[in-house]
Design a protein around this motif. Structure first.
Motif, PDB file in Angstrom:
ATOM      1  N   UNK A  12     -24.222 -21.772  57.955  1.00 10.29           N
ATOM      2  CA  UNK A  12     -23.250 -22.403  58.853  1.00 10.29           C
ATOM      3  C   UNK A  12     -23.477 -21.937  60.285  1.00 10.29           C
ATOM      4  N   UNK A  13     -23.696 -20.640  60.450  1.00 13.92           N
ATOM      5  CA  UNK A  13     -23.928 -20.090  61.787  1.00 13.92           C
ATOM      6  C   UNK A  13     -25.198 -20.665  62.412  1.00 13.92           C
ATOM      7  N   UNK A  14     -26.231 -20.860  61.589  1.00 10.14           N
ATOM      8  CA  UNK A  14     -27.496 -21.375  62.101  1.00 10.14           C
ATOM      9  C   UNK A  14     -27.374 -22.835  62.530  1.00 10.14           C
ATOM     10  N   UNK A  15     -26.722 -23.640  61.705  1.00  6.86           N
ATOM     11  CA  UNK A  15     -26.685 -25.081  61.942  1.00  6.86           C
ATOM     12  C   UNK A  15     -25.521 -25.502  62.829  1.00  6.86           C
ATOM     13  N   UNK A  16     -24.364 -24.863  62.671  1.00 11.29           N
ATOM     14  CA  UNK A  16     -23.168 -25.316  63.390  1.00 11.29           C
ATOM     15  C   UNK A  16     -22.482 -24.187  64.149  1.00 11.29           C
ATOM     16  N   UNK A  17     -23.206 -23.114  64.405  1.00 12.01           N
ATOM     17  CA  UNK A  17     -22.594 -21.951  65.042  1.00 12.01           C
ATOM     18  C   UNK A  17     -22.055 -22.230  66.433  1.00 12.01           C
ATOM     19  N   UNK A  18     -22.621 -23.217  67.124  1.00 12.02           N
ATOM     20  CA  UNK A  18     -22.158 -23.519  68.481  1.00 12.02           C
ATOM     21  C   UNK A  18     -20.914 -24.407  68.488  1.00 12.02           C
ATOM     22  N   UNK A  19     -20.513 -24.900  67.323  1.00 14.26           N
ATOM     23  CA  UNK A  19     -19.343 -25.773  67.225  1.00 14.26           C
ATOM     24  C   UNK A  19     -18.079 -24.923  67.223  1.00 14.26           C
ATOM     25  N   UNK A  20     -17.104 -25.212  68.082  1.00 14.79           N
ATOM     26  CA  UNK A  20     -15.853 -24.440  68.077  1.00 14.79           C
ATOM     27  C   UNK A  20     -15.183 -24.484  66.710  1.00 14.79           C
ATOM     28  N   UNK A  21     -14.717 -23.329  66.246  1.00 16.90           N
ATOM     29  CA  UNK A  21     -14.017 -23.199  64.960  1.00 16.90           C
ATOM     30  C   UNK A  21     -14.907 -23.575  63.779  1.00 16.90           C
ATOM     31  N   UNK A  22     -16.203 -23.310  63.886  1.00 15.26           N
ATOM     32  CA  UNK A  22     -17.120 -23.669  62.799  1.00 15.26           C
ATOM     33  C   UNK A  22     -16.809 -22.918  61.510  1.00 15.26           C
ATOM     34  N   UNK A  23     -16.069 -21.833  61.613  1.00 17.67           N
ATOM     35  CA  UNK A  23     -15.684 -21.085  60.414  1.00 17.67           C
ATOM     36  C   UNK A  23     -14.769 -21.867  59.485  1.00 17.67           C
ATOM     37  N   UNK A  24     -14.223 -22.991  59.961  1.00 18.31           N
ATOM     38  CA  UNK A  24     -13.365 -23.824  59.124  1.00 18.31           C
ATOM     39  C   UNK A  24     -14.156 -24.854  58.327  1.00 18.31           C
ATOM     40  N   UNK A  25     -15.446 -24.965  58.571  1.00 20.48           N
ATOM     41  CA  UNK A  25     -16.250 -26.012  57.948  1.00 20.48           C
ATOM     42  C   UNK A  25     -16.644 -25.659  56.518  1.00 20.48           C
ATOM     43  N   UNK A  26     -16.463 -26.607  55.606  1.00 21.40           N
ATOM     44  CA  UNK A  26     -17.025 -26.479  54.273  1.00 21.40           C
ATOM     45  C   UNK A  26     -18.545 -26.594  54.371  1.00 21.40           C
ATOM     46  N   UNK A  27     -19.229 -26.079  53.367  1.00 22.66           N
ATOM     47  CA  UNK A  27     -20.694 -26.086  53.391  1.00 22.66           C
ATOM     48  C   UNK A  27     -21.259 -27.498  53.465  1.00 22.66           C
ATOM     49  N   UNK A  28     -20.580 -28.452  52.822  1.00 23.03           N
ATOM     50  CA  UNK A  28     -21.072 -29.836  52.797  1.00 23.03           C
ATOM     51  C   UNK A  28     -21.191 -30.416  54.207  1.00 23.03           C
ATOM     52  N   UNK A  29     -20.398 -29.899  55.155  1.00 23.48           N
ATOM     53  CA  UNK A  29     -20.436 -30.435  56.516  1.00 23.48           C
ATOM     54  C   UNK A  29     -21.804 -30.267  57.170  1.00 23.48           C
ATOM     55  N   UNK A  30     -22.563 -29.274  56.715  1.00 22.32           N
ATOM     56  CA  UNK A  30     -23.871 -29.030  57.324  1.00 22.32           C
ATOM     57  C   UNK A  30     -24.815 -30.212  57.138  1.00 22.32           C
ATOM     58  N   UNK A  31     -24.673 -30.953  56.026  1.00 21.95           N
ATOM     59  CA  UNK A  31     -25.536 -32.109  55.806  1.00 21.95           C
ATOM     60  C   UNK A  31     -25.304 -33.165  56.875  1.00 21.95           C
ATOM     61  N   UNK A  32     -24.076 -33.261  57.362  1.00 24.20           N
ATOM     62  CA  UNK A  32     -23.783 -34.245  58.406  1.00 24.20           C
ATOM     63  C   UNK A  32     -24.448 -33.844  59.723  1.00 24.20           C
ATOM     64  N   UNK A  33     -24.405 -32.560  60.047  1.00 23.25           N
ATOM     65  CA  UNK A  33     -25.082 -32.109  61.268  1.00 23.25           C
ATOM     66  C   UNK A  33     -26.598 -32.277  61.159  1.00 23.25           C
ATOM     67  N   UNK A  34     -27.142 -31.994  59.963  1.00 22.51           N
ATOM     68  CA  UNK A  34     -28.572 -32.171  59.775  1.00 22.51           C
ATOM     69  C   UNK A  34     -28.953 -33.652  59.899  1.00 22.51           C
TER      70      UNK A  34
END
Length: 452
Positions: A12-34
């Motif tokens: 999560x930190x690697x893919x969405x770490x720059x997103x505010x409040x990224x700690x609230x993201x479920x793992x599945x959200x990373x596929x959307x960013x990818x």
């Protein structure tokens, strides 16, 4: 998000770490960013995902940065149950989201509110992250209500290791051993007790003089047990609370009748059961407290339009509603221009709901709001209330909860724009960060993208 491994959190930190409040993201959200990173200009992508990506805090965190990249949702299948064929028959609530980095003139929303095998298809102009036809909004935590309504707070939080809480039998035994403790007991309610009619009691000692407490050895044993429990905590604030063992960590005890809203309630119920409580009752931090609430506030909060907002915006505990003060209540767009006559009609209908409940004194709120067993009198009272609350928003009736949500999102956008702080005017000729050349250099591709 709360159950990720260390390796998953690193992803999560690697893919969405720059997103505010990224700690609230479920793992599945990373596929959307990818997908957003790899999509070619003409490609369309779709994922089946848990419906949490379109609800609660996560929806605002996930979709706002994705829309800023130029992403556009082309179609969305709103929540339906994905039934496993495995022996355990696991049921998962999912959505399907199709998106691309170009616009489409043919956007569709598939709604399953009338059944999983009976999808209603709506052709729409735009689709937001909540899979509704409406403004592109990101509902985020707000510290105070958006509208002029009473503020909401959590109930009491003892941090007592259960030493001050009693069942009926435990209370009776304690009073037998210490008769002087009888007036110190107060009714105690959390979400479970309130909805299911269970009795629990709290030994409230915060207003009792030390000289009186010392005459009751069994009470002092409880006080000392609480003190020792807090001292043993690894939390420094909790250790500090050991200095005042008769007080709670959070104390919220209104002096007048207040409105109680359970934090967690079954998603099967057509309405979250809420109700008025008297000051003599103490409530736990598993409920919310709305002091100074009127029949009008009760009526709106227990109406179909507010429940439509809840279903769309609030987070979930498994599939149950997890009501939120900062996300759901504080962001809720209340009626703007309701006349006194309209408000009076809501108050009358709200009292009708309370009267319908009172007609069944032996039934719990869990009984009364069971969708299969809800008494006709109560159901009719709620329908009358729904109609009167809807009329506070607009004279035309809403045909569905989808329409209600779309209307509320539009009102939310209007209210947040209306009350947004004004940006300071820039002086003519003023330059920042090195002047005009620097300003142009900072205007990169990311800034040129606008919400679809």
């Amino acid at each position: 998000a709360k159950f990720q491994s260390a390796e998953q959190r690193a992803d999560v930190a690697t893919i969405a770490g720059s997103v505010p409040d990224s700690g609230l993201l479920d793992y599945v959200a990373l596929w959307y960013f990818r997908a957003a990173a790899y999509l070619s200009p003409k490609a369309v992508c779709a994922f089946v995902s848990t419906n949490s990506i379109c609800q609660g805090e996560q929806a605002g965190v996930l979709w706002e940065p994705l829309f800023k990249t130029g992403l556009s949702i082309h179609f969305g299948h709103r929540t339906f149950v994905w039934e496993s064929e495995a022996r355990g028959k696991a049921h998962v609530h999912v959505v399907i989201v199709g998106f691309a980095k170009f616009e489409s003139s043919r956007k569709r929303i598939y709604d399953y509110s009338t059944g999983k095998d009976n999808a209603q298809v709506f052709n729409v102009t735009r689709i937001n992250g909540y899979l509704t036809n409406g403004v592109i909004v990101a509902i985020k935590n707000r510290s105070k209500p958006l509208c002029d309504v009473p503020q909401i707070g959590i109930g009491n939080k003892p941090i007592d290791d259960g030493n001050y809480l009693f069942t009926d039998d435990e209370k009776a035994d304690f009073i037998d051993s210490t008769p002087a403790s009888r007036p110190l007991f107060r009714r105690w309610l959390g979400s479970h007790e309130f909805i299911n009619g269970y009795h629990r009691w709290c030994l409230w000692l915060g207003d009792t003089a030390a000289s009186e407490l010392r005459t009751m050895p069994e009470v002092m044993k409880r006080v000392n047990a609480v003190r020792q429990f807090r001292l043993a905590s690894k939390s420094m604030p909790t250790q500090k609370l050991a200095q005042t063992p008769t007080r709670f960590h959070v104390e919220n005890m209104p002096k007048r009748p207040f409105l109680l809203i359970p934090k967690v309630s079954s998603e099967r119920r057509p309405y979250i059961p809420i109700g008025f409580m008297k000051p003599a009752t103490l409530v736990s931090d598993l409920v919310f407290v709305v002091p100074n609430a009127t029949l009008f506030h009760f009526g709106v909060l227990t109406s179909a339009i507010h429940m439509a907002w809840v279903r769309q915006v609030c987070g979930r505990l498994k599939s149950d509603f997890r009501y939120s003060n900062k996300l759901v209540y504080n962001n809720y767009p209340w009626p703007e221009d309701a006349t006194d006559a309209r408000k009076q009609a809501v108050e009358t209908a709200a009292q009708g709901v309370l009267d319908a409940r009172a007609a069944f004194p032996t039934q719990t709120l869990a009984d009364l709001y069971d969708p299969l067993a809800m008494p006709k009198e109560l159901r009719d009272a709620h329908r009358a209330l729904d109609r009167d609350v809807d009329r506070c928003y607009r004279p035309q009736p809403f045909d569905s909860d989808r329409q209600r949500v779309e209307y509320l999102f539009g009102l939310y956008e209007k209210l947040t724009t209306l009350f947004a702080p004004a940006k300071p005017k820039r002086r003519r000729g003023a330059m920042s960060g090195g002047g005009r050349e620097t300003s142009a250099r900072h205007r990169g591709p990311k800034d040129r993208n606008t919400n679809p």
